[in-house]
Scaffold this motif. Structure first.
Motif, PDB file in Angstrom:
ATOM      1  N   THR A   1      35.957  35.308  32.964  1.00  0.00           N
ATOM      2  CA  THR A   1      35.995  35.881  34.392  1.00  0.00           C
ATOM      3  C   THR A   1      37.233  36.724  34.333  1.00  0.00           C
ATOM      4  OG1 THR A   1      35.150  33.547  34.934  1.00  0.00           O
ATOM      5  CG2 THR A   1      36.423  34.994  36.855  1.00  0.00           C
TER       6      THR A   1
ATOM      7  N   SER B   1      51.610  36.285  31.564  1.00  0.00           N
ATOM      8  CA  SER B   1      51.782  36.180  32.974  1.00  0.00           C
ATOM      9  C   SER B   1      52.926  37.419  32.924  1.00  0.00           C
ATOM     10  CB  SER B   1      52.666  35.126  33.555  1.00  0.00           C
ATOM     11  OG  SER B   1      52.885  35.051  34.928  1.00  0.00           O
TER      12      SER B   1
ATOM     13  N   THR C   1      44.488  33.478  28.820  1.00  0.00           N
ATOM     14  CA  THR C   1      44.588  33.571  30.412  1.00  0.00           C
ATOM     15  C   THR C   1      45.593  34.834  30.727  1.00  0.00           C
ATOM     16  OG1 THR C   1      44.051  31.236  30.492  1.00  0.00           O
ATOM     17  CG2 THR C   1      45.206  32.541  32.471  1.00  0.00           C
TER      18      THR C   1
ATOM     19  N   ASP D   1      37.774  41.439  44.999  1.00  0.00           N
ATOM     20  CA  ASP D   1      38.494  41.167  46.313  1.00  0.00           C
ATOM     21  C   ASP D   1      38.319  42.643  46.893  1.00  0.00           C
ATOM     22  OD1 ASP D   1      38.732  38.640  45.593  1.00  0.00           O
ATOM     23  OD2 ASP D   1      41.105  38.925  45.567  1.00  0.00           O
TER      24      ASP D   1
ATOM     25  N   ASP E   1      50.677  40.850  37.839  1.00  0.00           N
ATOM     26  CA  ASP E   1      50.870  41.270  39.125  1.00  0.00           C
ATOM     27  C   ASP E   1      51.636  42.695  38.806  1.00  0.00           C
ATOM     28  OD1 ASP E   1      50.521  39.016  41.153  1.00  0.00           O
ATOM     29  OD2 ASP E   1      51.417  37.917  39.445  1.00  0.00           O
TER      30      ASP E   1
ATOM     31  N   SER F   1      39.906  34.030  30.990  1.00  0.00           N
ATOM     32  CA  SER F   1      40.301  34.481  32.393  1.00  0.00           C
ATOM     33  C   SER F   1      41.302  35.568  32.735  1.00  0.00           C
ATOM     34  CB  SER F   1      40.400  33.472  33.474  1.00  0.00           C
ATOM     35  OG  SER F   1      41.623  32.846  33.465  1.00  0.00           O
TER      36      SER F   1
ATOM     37  N   THR G   1      39.035  38.721  37.653  1.00  0.00           N
ATOM     38  CA  THR G   1      39.085  38.700  39.112  1.00  0.00           C
ATOM     39  C   THR G   1      40.156  40.108  39.502  1.00  0.00           C
ATOM     40  OG1 THR G   1      38.985  36.229  39.276  1.00  0.00           O
ATOM     41  CG2 THR G   1      40.062  37.660  41.301  1.00  0.00           C
ATOM     42  N   ASN G   2      39.495  40.769  40.194  1.00  0.00           N
ATOM     43  CA  ASN G   2      40.368  42.295  40.495  1.00  0.00           C
ATOM     44  C   ASN G   2      40.652  42.096  42.030  1.00  0.00           C
ATOM     45  OD1 ASN G   2      41.693  44.515  40.249  1.00  0.00           O
ATOM     46  ND2 ASN G   2      39.885  45.790  40.565  1.00  0.00           N
TER      47      ASN G   2
ATOM     48  N   ALA H   1      47.505  36.745  33.517  1.00  0.00           N
ATOM     49  CA  ALA H   1      47.785  36.843  35.206  1.00  0.00           C
ATOM     50  C   ALA H   1      48.700  38.007  35.475  1.00  0.00           C
ATOM     51  CB  ALA H   1      48.476  35.808  35.619  1.00  0.00           C
TER      52      ALA H   1
ATOM     53  N   THR I   1      43.286  37.635  35.756  1.00  0.00           N
ATOM     54  CA  THR I   1      43.414  38.051  37.187  1.00  0.00           C
ATOM     55  C   THR I   1      44.432  39.248  37.565  1.00  0.00           C
ATOM     56  OG1 THR I   1      42.975  35.754  37.753  1.00  0.00           O
ATOM     57  CG2 THR I   1      44.304  37.116  39.367  1.00  0.00           C
ATOM     58  N   ASN I   2      43.792  40.202  38.054  1.00  0.00           N
ATOM     59  CA  ASN I   2      44.903  41.299  38.633  1.00  0.00           C
ATOM     60  C   ASN I   2      45.038  41.429  40.048  1.00  0.00           C
ATOM     61  OD1 ASN I   2      46.017  44.023  37.802  1.00  0.00           O
ATOM     62  ND2 ASN I   2      44.152  44.973  38.692  1.00  0.00           N
ATOM     63  N   SER I   3      46.136  41.113  40.468  1.00  0.00           N
ATOM     64  CA  SER I   3      46.361  40.901  41.719  1.00  0.00           C
ATOM     65  C   SER I   3      46.767  42.306  42.583  1.00  0.00           C
ATOM     66  CB  SER I   3      47.641  40.094  41.980  1.00  0.00           C
ATOM     67  OG  SER I   3      49.030  40.799  41.413  1.00  0.00           O
TER      68      SER I   3
END
Length: 276
Positions: free
Chosen positions: A169, A101, A122, A197, A126, A146, A171-172, A124, A148-150
């Motif tokens: 997965t 994270s 995983t 997104d 930010d 997974s 998510t961008n 995450a 996730t790129n916020s």
């Protein structure tokens, strides 16, 4: 350190060594809380063979000549608000999976910024993750999981911004950059998904897999999403989905190739050519 436990390095604290800064062995996990500086001039700054958690505070630094943080035998957890860097190897390397994270204030960099393998991982993000080697990726996910790129976050690599070698997965909502021309690459026979997104940006090609069903999921969000170059900049996706409540504008030359499924639960604008 043998036998687990915890180590707290305070704001003015310095833990530095030639071969290693912090090394943990044995069968018990270590909890490392760093508010100061941890460094290794010849090898690994933090090397945890027994797993555990590394928490790196804002303004704190972990810097290794090879790896910044290395987990070998069991999954680990990294929570970063500061700076983690590997000068000649990865910023964070996990041999048996785990989670990373990276907060908005956080920076992780190395040959690959983050490299997770051995089991699902995983990420995450930010903040900022950078692969600095000419052969490096921003994030390399070797065994699924997974990423996730916020919004306002960035992942930057040279070979690829993000590489998923066994599906997973991504998510961008922020920015993913591939300096050598590929922002995202799925390179396996495992199924996967790219969730985009509205407002997300990619600098470079976005490549699914010719050997697996990779889904391009255009998500709902604030405002209208824009996608340019489906079929040319976005290639090798087995299916394309527009999420319920989503509005997406296809600009430039955008094509649904023969055999590619399109599911529209939202609103499409612009021009989309169907070659089926």
């Amino acid at each position: 350190i043998v036998g687990g436990g915890s180590l707290i390095n305070n704001t003015s604290g310095v833990v530095a060594g030639a071969y290693v800064g912090v090394y943990a062995a044995g069968s018990a996990a270590l909890v490392l809380i760093n508010d100061g500086r941890i460094a290794a001039t010849a090898n690994i700054a933090v090397d945890l063979n027994s797993g555990g958690t590394v928490s790196n505070a804002t303004s704190a630094t972990i810097t290794g000549h090879l790896f910044g943080v290395d987990f070998n035998n069991v999954p680990g957890t990294v929570i970063n608000d500061g700076s983690i860097a590997g000068a000649s190897r990865d910023g964070v390397y996990m041999f048996s999976g785990g989670s990373v994270s990276n907060a908005a204030s956080g920076s992780i960099s190395g040959y690959d910024g983050i490299f997770l393998r051995g089991a699902a991982g995983t990420v995450a993000n930010d903040g900022r993750v950078t692969g600095i080697s000419s052969n490096g990726d921003g994030v390399r996910l070797y065994s699924g999981g997974s990423i996730t790129n916020s919004t306002s976050a960035s992942i930057i690599g040279n070979v690829s911004g993000v590489r998923l070698i066994a599906g997973g997965t991504l998510t961008n909502a922020g920015t993913i950059v591939g300096n050598h021309g590929t922002a995202v690459a799925f390179s396996s026979t495992n199924a996967g998904m790219l969730v985009v997104d509205p407002g997300a940006t990619f600098s470079g090609l976005v490549i699914g897999s010719p050997s697996a069903n990779i889904t391009l999921d255009l998500a709902a969000g604030i405002g209208i999403g824009t996608l340019s170059g489906l079929g040319s900049s976005f290639t090798n996706f087995g299916s394309v989905m527009v999420a319920s409540g989503g509005t997406w504008d296809f600009t430039g030359s955008s094509t649904i190739a023969a055999g590619v499924g399109l599911t529209d639960d939202g609103t499409l604008v612009g021009t989309l050519t169907n070659e089926s």
